[in-house]
Scaffold this motif. Structure first.
Motif, PDB file in Angstrom:
ATOM      1  N   VAL A 101      29.130  34.871  46.875  1.00 43.04           N
ATOM      2  CA  VAL A 101      29.983  35.816  46.169  1.00 43.04           C
ATOM      3  C   VAL A 101      31.352  35.188  45.975  1.00 43.04           C
ATOM      4  N   ASP A 102      32.149  35.845  45.131  1.00 44.16           N
ATOM      5  CA  ASP A 102      33.503  35.352  44.885  1.00 44.16           C
ATOM      6  C   ASP A 102      34.369  35.530  46.137  1.00 44.16           C
ATOM      7  N   TRP A 103      35.383  34.666  46.243  1.00 41.34           N
ATOM      8  CA  TRP A 103      36.289  34.739  47.393  1.00 41.34           C
ATOM      9  C   TRP A 103      37.083  36.039  47.326  1.00 41.34           C
ATOM     10  N   GLY A 104      37.071  36.784  48.409  1.00 40.06           N
ATOM     11  CA  GLY A 104      37.806  38.036  48.467  1.00 40.06           C
ATOM     12  C   GLY A 104      37.096  39.214  47.849  1.00 40.06           C
ATOM     13  N   ARG A 105      35.801  39.100  47.553  1.00 43.79           N
ATOM     14  CA  ARG A 105      35.049  40.194  46.952  1.00 43.79           C
ATOM     15  C   ARG A 105      34.011  40.697  47.940  1.00 43.79           C
ATOM     16  N   LEU A 106      34.227  41.920  48.442  1.00 46.89           N
ATOM     17  CA  LEU A 106      33.251  42.568  49.309  1.00 46.89           C
ATOM     18  C   LEU A 106      32.515  43.697  48.604  1.00 46.89           C
ATOM     19  N   ALA A 107      33.001  44.116  47.431  1.00 43.60           N
ATOM     20  CA  ALA A 107      32.357  45.182  46.662  1.00 43.60           C
ATOM     21  C   ALA A 107      32.670  44.964  45.184  1.00 43.60           C
TER      22      ALA A 107
END
Length: 287
Positions: A101-107
């Protein structure tokens, strides 16, 4: 439960907690990597979250004050809920484990992502604050049995009279001890005057008899307390005449009372000594 059973129960709890930490450690490490932590920080991140939970659990078991115990339980509940949320997010997004996933993306939804990132990044700071507060409460904790009695409250047994550091004047300071008031009252209860058995007795109700008994008991206790005050004042006067006056703390401990109680008796003796010369002068003038 015997000692062996308690030991086995504690070991089982430690084993369960260790296994649960290992399961949660994988999810928290992956979440820490996504929010920007390096390899070392991501490895230590689970210890920050789940470690504070263990610390709060220990503090809950040690603290006896109701307010401190509630605070420790709230910290434990807050960090347990936060760990549950991060583990839940890790389960919903399996790509976090492979860092796909992208850095800093949890949702995917921005408000939810911002809330999750704020939660994950605030937990280490909260661990420093709440952990320090819990440790301070535990270190300054005093069991209820070790607290000193309040002013005017009797202790169970009278303490021995301590030695004073004043110079020796050749006079012996009297050693004073006093038994508890309840023992004196019970010992003198048999001395109550018994009414004449031949005299007619009026009919009395149980409530009236219990009220009379309570009144006599209160009178006995007050009489014994007054006798103890007189004995304490006499002991202080004798020690003052011997050149080694007792301190308020020593006088109170000798009679099983507090320091302020001893100070009151000393002040009463001094007031009596101040008024005594005036009475003598008045008697001489009258003669």
């Amino acid at each position: 439960m015997n000692r062996a059973g308690k030991t086995l129960l504690v070991l089982a709890l430690v084993a369960v907690v260790a296994m649960a930490f290992r399961v949660s450690w994988n999810a928290l490490r992956d979440v820490a990597r996504v929010v920007g932590a390096d390899a070392t920080a991501a490895t230590l991140y689970p210890f920050v979250v789940d470690g504070l939970m263990a610390l709060a659990l220990v503090a809950t078991l040690v603290l006896t004050d109701a307010r401190d115990k509630r605070f420790a339980l709230r910290v434990l509940a807050t960090y347990t809920l936060a760990s549950l949320v991060l583990n839940y997010v890790h389960g919903l997004v399996p790509e976090l484990h492979g860092r796909a996933v992208d850095w800093g993306r949890l949702a995917d939804w921005d408000p939810a992502n911002w809330a999750l990132v704020l939660l994950a990044t605030s937990l280490p700071v909260g661990s420093i604050y709440f952990g320090s507060d819990l440790v301070a409460k535990v270190l300054h904790h005093r069991p209820a049995a070790a607290r000193e009695p309040v002013d005017g409250q009797r202790v169970d047994t009278p303490a021995p009279l301590p030695h004073t550091s004043l110079p020796d004047t050749g006079h012996e300071v009297p050693q004073v001890t006093a038994p508890p008031v309840s023992t004196l009252v019970n010992g003198r209860a048999a001395a109550v005057q018994v009414p004449d058995p031949h005299a007619p007795h009026p009919a009395r109700t149980p409530d009236a008899e219990s009220a009379d008994d309570a009144l006599r008991q209160a009178q006995f206790e007050e009489a014994e307390l007054e006798r103890m005050r007189q004995d304490a004042r006499r002991a202080y006067a004798e020690s003052a005449q011997a050149g080694r006056p007792l301190s308020a703390r020593a006088l109170g401990e000798a009679f099983g009372m507090s320091e302020s109680w001893g100070r009151k008796q000393i002040l009463a003796v001094r007031d009596e000594e101040e008024t005594r010369p005036r009475l003598r002068a008045l008697d001489a003038a009258a003669v």
